[in-house]
Design an enzyme around this catalytic site. Structure first.
Site, PDB file in Angstrom:
ATOM      1  N   GLU A 108       0.856  -1.192   0.000  1.00 26.84           N
ATOM      2  CA  GLU A 108       0.000   0.000   0.000  1.00 26.84           C
ATOM      3  C   GLU A 108       0.895   1.246   0.000  1.00 26.84           C
ATOM      4  OE1 GLU A 108      -2.441   1.553  -0.792  1.00 26.84           O
ATOM      5  OE2 GLU A 108      -4.061   1.378   0.669  1.00 26.84           O
ATOM      6  N   ASP A 112      -4.104   6.018   5.843  1.00 29.44           N
ATOM      7  CA  ASP A 112      -4.523   7.321   6.375  1.00 29.44           C
ATOM      8  C   ASP A 112      -5.578   7.058   7.457  1.00 29.44           C
ATOM      9  OD1 ASP A 112      -4.959  10.074   6.529  1.00 29.44           O
ATOM     10  OD2 ASP A 112      -6.177  10.162   4.748  1.00 29.44           O
ATOM     11  N   LYS A 140      -0.118   7.631   8.470  1.00 30.47           N
ATOM     12  CA  LYS A 140      -0.467   8.858   9.200  1.00 30.47           C
ATOM     13  C   LYS A 140      -1.154   8.440  10.484  1.00 30.47           C
ATOM     14  CE  LYS A 140      -1.294  11.800   5.133  1.00 30.47           C
ATOM     15  NZ  LYS A 140      -2.385  12.368   4.302  1.00 30.47           N
TER      16      LYS A 140
HETATM   17  P1  5GP Z   1      -7.434   5.475   3.978  1.00 31.04           P
HETATM   18  O1  5GP Z   1      -8.535   4.556   3.514  1.00 31.04           O
HETATM   19  O2  5GP Z   1      -6.439   4.796   4.875  1.00 31.04           O
HETATM   20  O3  5GP Z   1      -7.999   6.729   4.607  1.00 31.04           O
HETATM   21  O4  5GP Z   1      -6.692   6.034   2.727  1.00 31.04           O
HETATM   22  C1  5GP Z   1      -6.015   5.254   1.836  1.00 31.04           C
HETATM   23  C2  5GP Z   1      -5.902   5.932   0.498  1.00 31.04           C
HETATM   24  O5  5GP Z   1      -6.188   7.348   0.533  1.00 31.04           O
HETATM   25  C3  5GP Z   1      -4.494   5.834   0.006  1.00 31.04           C
HETATM   26  O6  5GP Z   1      -4.260   4.608  -0.648  1.00 31.04           O
HETATM   27  C4  5GP Z   1      -4.388   7.024  -0.921  1.00 31.04           C
HETATM   28  O7  5GP Z   1      -4.896   6.670  -2.183  1.00 31.04           O
HETATM   29  C5  5GP Z   1      -5.317   8.061  -0.312  1.00 31.04           C
HETATM   30  N1  5GP Z   1      -4.549   9.035   0.494  1.00 31.04           N
HETATM   31  C6  5GP Z   1      -4.551   9.182   1.828  1.00 31.04           C
HETATM   32  N2  5GP Z   1      -3.728  10.171   2.231  1.00 31.04           N
HETATM   33  C7  5GP Z   1      -3.168  10.663   1.097  1.00 31.04           C
HETATM   34  C8  5GP Z   1      -2.190  11.713   0.848  1.00 31.04           C
HETATM   35  O8  5GP Z   1      -1.656  12.400   1.735  1.00 31.04           O
HETATM   36  N3  5GP Z   1      -1.857  11.905  -0.459  1.00 31.04           N
HETATM   37  C9  5GP Z   1      -2.391  11.196  -1.478  1.00 31.04           C
HETATM   38  N4  5GP Z   1      -1.978  11.498  -2.709  1.00 31.04           N
HETATM   39  N5  5GP Z   1      -3.313  10.206  -1.284  1.00 31.04           N
HETATM   40  C10 5GP Z   1      -3.687   9.945  -0.005  1.00 31.04           C
END
Ligand code: 5GP
Length: 186
Positions: A108, A112, A140
């Site tokens: 991955e 986030d 994060k």
């Molecule tokens: P989660 O489901 O953990 O919130 O987010 C996962 C996805 O969100 C990541 O695979 C990515 O595609 C997107 N994402 C989360 N934070 C960032 C960031 O700071 N920059 C970018 N470009 N994509 C992010």
């Protein structure tokens, strides 16, 4: 994209400042590759790569690990608005024969909130791999809302938006060899 003497870049209307250099990233990816080889070197794992953002990291990680397993790709829909994990859908699924009975390295780009992994991991487990090793380049911790069993983390970073090394901002920045952080002062 435009660049400035400070190393800042501009994508669409947003400014980003240098955050992780190409050297920082490559050194950490080598370490992660070595760790994977130590853990899984006896087997022939399948790499499962989360599209789109992880494609650059995965290309370097596979080579750094020296592991000769198969590679397959997954694409999930991003959750909208209310962010219910149940809304994450599989748009591209991995080939079942590459998962069943295999050690899987799930690659991955960034964890986030954790909602994408919370939704996808049960789907992957249902395909009956021998084991799952979840590797994320970025994490994060302050943004994480649900528990995710991450095995290897490249860098733990603040909850600010980042681009580069496969990660985009609205379609721009994936090609950058370094990682840049949103610069809210400009
Ligand atoms: P989660 O489901 O953990 O919130 O987010 C996962 C996805 O969100 C990541 O695979 C990515 O595609 C997107 N994402 C989360 N934070 C960032 C960031 O700071 N920059 C970018 N470009 N994509 C992010």
């Amino acid at each position: 994209m435009s660049s400035q003497p400070s190393g800042r870049i501009r994508l669409h209307s947003l400014n980003f400042r240098p955050f992780l250099t190409e050297e920082n990233i490559q050194e950490r990816v080598r370490e992660l590759g070595n760790t994977l080889r130590e853990r899984l070197g006896e087997g022939n794992p399948s790499f499962v790569v989360m599209l789109k953002g992880a494609f650059v990291f995965a290309a370097d990680l596979v080579r750094a690990s020296g592991l000769g397993g198969e590679v397959c790709f997954v694409r999930t829909s991003s959750y909208a608005g209310t962010e219910s994990a149940g809304r994450v859908k599989l748009l591209v699924a991995p080939e079942p024969e590459l998962i069943r009975g295999h050690d899987v390295v799930l690659v991955e780009d960034i964890v986030d909130s954790g909602l994408t992994m919370q939704a996808f991991l049960p789907m992957l487990e249902a395909m009956e791999p021998s084991s799952i090793t979840l590797v994320t380049l970025l994490h994060k911790p302050e943004a994480q809302r649900v528990e995710v069993p991450i095995d290897l983390i490249g860098f733990s970073i603040p909850s600010k938006f980042v681009v580069g090394y496969g990660l985009d901002y609205d379609g721009l920045g994936r090609h950058l060899p370094a990682i840049y952080q949103l610069d809210e002062e400009y």
